[in-house]
Design a protein around this motif. Sequence first.
Motif, short mmCIF file in Angstrom:
data_model
loop_
_atom_site.label_atom_id
_atom_site.label_comp_id
_atom_site.label_asym_id
_atom_site.label_seq_id
_atom_site.Cartn_x
_atom_site.Cartn_y
_atom_site.Cartn_z
N GLU A 149 0.90 -1.09 0.27
CA GLU A 149 0.02 -0.02 -0.02
C GLU A 149 0.86 1.33 -0.08
N PRO A 150 0.31 2.36 -0.69
CA PRO A 150 1.20 3.66 -0.70
C PRO A 150 1.53 4.06 0.61
N ILE A 151 2.81 4.63 0.85
CA ILE A 151 3.36 5.15 1.91
C ILE A 151 2.62 6.39 2.15
N ASP A 152 2.42 7.21 1.05
CA ASP A 152 2.04 8.62 1.10
C ASP A 152 0.45 8.53 1.33
N SER A 153 0.15 9.36 2.38
CA SER A 153 -1.38 9.33 2.97
C SER A 153 -2.36 9.70 2.06
N ALA A 154 -2.02 10.60 0.89
CA ALA A 154 -3.12 10.92 -0.13
C ALA A 154 -3.07 9.76 -1.14
N PRO A 155 -4.46 9.03 -1.64
CA PRO A 155 -4.61 8.46 -2.23
C PRO A 155 -4.34 8.63 -3.80
N ILE A 156 -3.59 7.88 -4.55
CA ILE A 156 -3.49 7.75 -5.84
C ILE A 156 -4.65 7.95 -6.77
N GLN A 157 -5.07 8.81 -7.66
CA GLN A 157 -6.43 8.69 -8.21
C GLN A 157 -6.15 7.81 -9.49
N GLN A 158 -7.20 7.11 -9.99
CA GLN A 158 -7.22 6.24 -10.76
C GLN A 158 -8.01 6.84 -11.97
N TRP A 159 -7.82 6.52 -13.17
CA TRP A 159 -8.22 7.17 -14.30
C TRP A 159 -8.51 6.30 -15.62
N GLY A 160 -9.56 6.39 -16.25
CA GLY A 160 -9.59 5.88 -17.47
C GLY A 160 -9.81 6.79 -18.56
N TYR A 161 -10.06 6.54 -19.98
CA TYR A 161 -10.24 7.29 -21.00
C TYR A 161 -11.48 7.13 -21.75
N LYS A 162 -11.64 8.15 -23.00
CA LYS A 162 -12.74 7.99 -23.72
C LYS A 162 -12.18 8.28 -24.98
N VAL A 163 -12.26 7.72 -26.07
CA VAL A 163 -11.92 8.11 -27.45
C VAL A 163 -13.02 9.00 -28.07
N VAL A 164 -12.43 10.35 -28.20
CA VAL A 164 -13.38 11.24 -28.90
C VAL A 164 -13.39 11.39 -30.19
N LYS A 165 -12.13 11.03 -30.92
CA LYS A 165 -12.02 10.90 -32.36
C LYS A 165 -10.84 10.19 -32.72
N GLU A 166 -10.93 9.59 -33.84
CA GLU A 166 -9.62 9.02 -34.60
C GLU A 166 -9.14 9.62 -35.75
N TYR A 167 -7.77 9.84 -35.79
CA TYR A 167 -7.19 10.39 -36.92
C TYR A 167 -6.15 9.23 -37.57
N PRO A 168 -5.83 9.27 -38.80
CA PRO A 168 -4.85 8.49 -39.26
C PRO A 168 -3.28 8.83 -38.85
N HIS A 169 -2.63 7.91 -38.85
CA HIS A 169 -1.01 8.09 -38.37
C HIS A 169 -0.26 7.31 -39.15
N ASP A 170 1.06 7.55 -39.52
CA ASP A 170 1.91 6.88 -40.13
C ASP A 170 2.24 5.64 -39.66
N PRO A 171 1.94 4.60 -40.26
CA PRO A 171 2.25 3.25 -39.49
C PRO A 171 3.74 2.90 -39.57
N LEU A 172 4.49 3.69 -40.25
CA LEU A 172 5.93 3.61 -40.26
C LEU A 172 6.81 4.43 -39.20
N ALA A 173 6.06 5.42 -38.69
CA ALA A 173 6.65 6.07 -37.82
C ALA A 173 6.69 5.76 -36.20
N PHE A 174 7.85 5.37 -35.89
CA PHE A 174 8.08 4.91 -34.75
C PHE A 174 8.18 5.95 -33.42
N SER A 175 6.83 6.37 -33.05
CA SER A 175 6.75 7.43 -32.70
C SER A 175 7.61 7.64 -31.18
#
Length: 274
Positions: free
Chosen positions: A34-60
């Motif tokens: 368990e965390p030593i720090d007394s403040a809890p670490i907040q947990q987050w998820g995500y929602k996709v708003v929009k998808e865009y093309p991305h170069d599949p050869l770009a090792f980002s």
Amino acid sequence: MRPALQALISLALIPLVAGCPSAPASANARTAPEPIDSAPIQQWGYKVVKEYPHDPLAFSQGLICYDGGFIESAGQYGQSNIRRVNLSDGAVTKRVNLDNKFFAEGATLLNGVVYQITWQESTCFTYDPKTLKRIGKIAYSGEGWGLTNDGKSLILSDGSNKIKFMDPKTMKVQRMISVFTNNDPKYPQYDLNELEMVEGEIFANIWHTDVIYRISPKDGKVLGVIDMSGMPVDTQGHSEHVLNGIAYEPKSKRLFVTGKCWPKLFEITLEKKS
């Protein structure tokens, strides 16, 4: 990162609470106490708003919002480059290649200059963001993985649990912060990778995971953990085609993510779990 190792945040941004050969995996200790720090670490998820093309050869390796699109740093020996990219169609409008001996890593835009670091070559290249004309280069010590800034200092990760604040003129280290799993000093959190400053926090990809940490730039405290699992992208089972690329547009408060050789780039919002 490297081959074989390697947002619209339309939350009201209430104080927002939240890569490369790696250190020994056992040190990551994702089953820490368990965390030593007394403040809890907040947990987050995500929602996709929009998808865009991305170069599949770009090792980002680095992603910067700029002029309605992006500046992106792409890695791997013999393929490393810096590029201007359209948001709508993913088209590369300008590309500058690095010499084959350099492996490009993170990049950031500070005071009208683009900084692009390299993995093991201890060299930072600087560019004009409009033209991508190279302005110069600066030597630094150690490896380079991710790069962002706080408006004054460059902020660099090197695969360890340390984040370095560096003078943009000299690349000399001004100070360092340390990051720990569950904020427990017994468990250094290695593999801090691509970085992005988001509303006063450092967002950091954790290499080879579907996790983004939200980190205090003041002391390295983990403020939140974003679970990015289930992104709708086909990596074709490639172990190195991992999440790596975070870009934030402060004016519109839009948040974008992508990965190494991903065919898509995503605009997302964050959703609080706890």
